[in-house]
Design an enzyme around this catalytic site. Structure first.
Site, mmCIF file in Angstrom:
data_model
loop_
_atom_site.group_PDB
_atom_site.id
_atom_site.type_symbol
_atom_site.label_atom_id
_atom_site.label_comp_id
_atom_site.label_asym_id
_atom_site.label_seq_id
_atom_site.Cartn_x
_atom_site.Cartn_y
_atom_site.Cartn_z
ATOM 1 C CB SER A 1 42.222 -15.469 1.513
ATOM 2 O OG SER A 1 41.080 -14.704 1.232
ATOM 3 C CE1 TYR B 1 45.080 -10.613 1.450
ATOM 4 C CE2 TYR B 1 43.061 -11.416 0.432
ATOM 5 C CZ TYR B 1 43.895 -11.336 1.528
ATOM 6 O OH TYR B 1 43.557 -11.961 2.701
HETATM 7 N N1 LIG Z 1 40.849 -10.765 8.839
HETATM 8 C C1 LIG Z 1 40.301 -11.210 7.732
HETATM 9 O O1 LIG Z 1 39.140 -10.909 7.449
HETATM 10 C C2 LIG Z 1 41.068 -12.133 6.811
HETATM 11 C C3 LIG Z 1 40.384 -12.765 5.753
HETATM 12 C C4 LIG Z 1 41.078 -13.639 4.921
HETATM 13 C C5 LIG Z 1 42.439 -13.855 5.117
HETATM 14 N N2 LIG Z 1 43.085 -13.214 6.117
HETATM 15 C C6 LIG Z 1 44.502 -13.472 6.271
HETATM 16 O O2 LIG Z 1 44.775 -13.790 7.621
HETATM 17 C C7 LIG Z 1 46.122 -13.439 7.930
HETATM 18 C C8 LIG Z 1 46.147 -12.656 9.224
HETATM 19 O O3 LIG Z 1 45.455 -11.448 9.036
HETATM 20 P P1 LIG Z 1 44.747 -10.664 10.221
HETATM 21 O O4 LIG Z 1 43.371 -10.382 9.759
HETATM 22 O O5 LIG Z 1 44.972 -11.337 11.508
HETATM 23 O O6 LIG Z 1 45.527 -9.271 10.102
HETATM 24 P P2 LIG Z 1 46.422 -8.425 11.127
HETATM 25 O O7 LIG Z 1 45.781 -8.272 12.439
HETATM 26 O O8 LIG Z 1 46.789 -7.205 10.356
HETATM 27 O O9 LIG Z 1 47.703 -9.348 11.311
HETATM 28 C C9 LIG Z 1 48.636 -9.508 10.309
HETATM 29 C C10 LIG Z 1 49.923 -9.997 10.934
HETATM 30 O O10 LIG Z 1 50.873 -10.131 9.873
HETATM 31 C C11 LIG Z 1 52.050 -9.447 10.261
HETATM 32 N N3 LIG Z 1 52.796 -8.970 9.096
HETATM 33 C C12 LIG Z 1 52.382 -8.155 8.102
HETATM 34 N N4 LIG Z 1 53.387 -7.934 7.244
HETATM 35 C C13 LIG Z 1 54.460 -8.630 7.714
HETATM 36 C C14 LIG Z 1 55.797 -8.811 7.266
HETATM 37 N N5 LIG Z 1 56.246 -8.228 6.156
HETATM 38 N N6 LIG Z 1 56.619 -9.603 7.995
HETATM 39 C C15 LIG Z 1 56.184 -10.206 9.127
HETATM 40 N N7 LIG Z 1 54.939 -10.076 9.599
HETATM 41 C C16 LIG Z 1 54.084 -9.292 8.887
HETATM 42 C C17 LIG Z 1 51.582 -8.316 11.160
HETATM 43 O O11 LIG Z 1 52.628 -7.951 12.028
HETATM 44 P P3 LIG Z 1 53.539 -6.635 11.896
HETATM 45 O O12 LIG Z 1 52.640 -5.530 11.421
HETATM 46 O O13 LIG Z 1 54.039 -6.468 13.301
HETATM 47 O O14 LIG Z 1 54.611 -6.971 10.951
HETATM 48 C C18 LIG Z 1 50.488 -9.034 11.945
HETATM 49 O O15 LIG Z 1 51.048 -9.743 13.016
HETATM 50 C C19 LIG Z 1 46.653 -12.694 6.712
HETATM 51 O O16 LIG Z 1 47.431 -13.566 5.922
HETATM 52 C C20 LIG Z 1 45.399 -12.287 5.969
HETATM 53 O O17 LIG Z 1 45.611 -12.123 4.579
HETATM 54 C C21 LIG Z 1 42.438 -12.369 6.976
#
Ligand SMILES: NC(=O)c1ccc[n+]([C@@H]2O[C@H](COP(=O)([O-])OP(=O)(O)OC[C@H]3O[C@@H](n4cnc5c(N)ncnc54)[C@H](OP(=O)(O)O)[C@@H]3O)[C@@H](O)[C@H]2O)c1
Length: 249
Positions: free
Chosen positions: A139, A153
């Protein structure tokens, strides 16, 4: 990506789910995990309905044994892993550091950093003979401080970049490349839900972006595809920014 075996953690929603669909559409054989079986099975069915290949395996990345099984089941299904996308994550707590409990801090570090460690450990064991590409989702909070009550985080995402660099050096002679994505806000379903609950917030965040725009998942996926293929053969140990310029200044 035809016939390449791609393993994705955190593939049940958001960026991971969009990447699973994108790789499957490129004829890859996709295995993805998450904790929510209903979402995972629904995505698996949606991809298979397009006559493409995807398998959901329920696994929690914080539990080492489940990650070991995820990797061994992928090998059992396909015999190898070509690409791994370690993406599972969530921003679990928001609040000032001095009010954060040890449990809240440890849970966040556990999910992001230990979860990425578990995935890397078993993926490297599976991939070091054959080589390939591993991509970890970090990130902008992995390269700079973010003072919005997300210190745990920030610490965990910085850790993912350190882990990426150290692992990349350990594997550099094995043709196994390991890189990290430096992403800012992305319009995933959950992000949009959270932001749209606060009127005017989307516009405020967009206005603060150097480009005036907030990334869509389609802005990020080409970089993941690039890192997955030989087009990026000389890139390893890098933290690559796809952030619309946020970390430039
Ligand atoms: N969206 C943003 O603005 C943003 C910005 C910077 C970085 N990121 C990073 O991008 C990545 C994806 O985020 P996203 O925005 O796509 O969020 P999201 O829609 O909430 O997806 C997160 C995914 O991680 C899985 N997950 C969470 N805890 C888990 C665990 N303990 N074991 C296995 N799977 C787990 C969730 O699945 P389950 O709930 O089914 O377990 C889901 O599939 C993350 O690493 C996040 O920190 C996102």
């Amino acid at each position: 990506m035809k016939d390449k075996v791609v393993l994705i953690t955190g593939g049940t929603s958001g960026l991971g789910a969009a990447t699973a669909k994108a790789f499957a559409a490129q004829q890859a054989r996709v295995v993805f995990c998450g904790r929510r079986a209903e979402q995972g099975k629904a995505l698996e069915a949606a991809i298979r309905a397009e006559k493409l290949e995807a398998t959901f395996i329920q696994a929690d990345v914080t539990i080492e044994q489940q990650v070991e099984q995820l990797v061994s089941e992928t090998i059992r299904l396909y015999g190898c892993i070509d690409v791994a996308f370690n993406n599972a994550g969530a921003n679990l707590y928001t609040g000032p550091l001095e009010q954060m409990s040890s449990e809240q801090f440890i849970d966040t570090v556990n999910l992001h950093l230990t979860g990425t460690f578990h995935a890397l450990k078993y993926e490297i064991q599976a991939m070091k003979q054959t080589g390939g590409s591993i991509i970890n989702t970090a990130s902008i909070a992995g390269v700079k401080g973010v003072g919005q009550g997300i210190a745990a985080y920030v610490a965990a995402k910085h850790g993912i970049i350190g882990l990426t660099k150290a692992a990349a050096l350990e594997q550099a002679r094995n043709q196994l490349r390991i890189n990290a994505l430096v992403v800012g806000a992305i319009q995933t379903e959950q992000w949009l839900q959270r932001v749209s609950a606060q009127p005017g917030m989307f516009e405020k965040i967009a206005a603060a972006m150097p480009t005036g725009k907030i990334a869509t998942m389609e802005d990020i996926i080409p970089m993941i595809t690039f890192l997955a293929t030989d087009a990026s053969a000389f890139i390893t140990g890098a933290a690559l920014a796809i952030d619309g310029g946020i970390t430039a200044g």
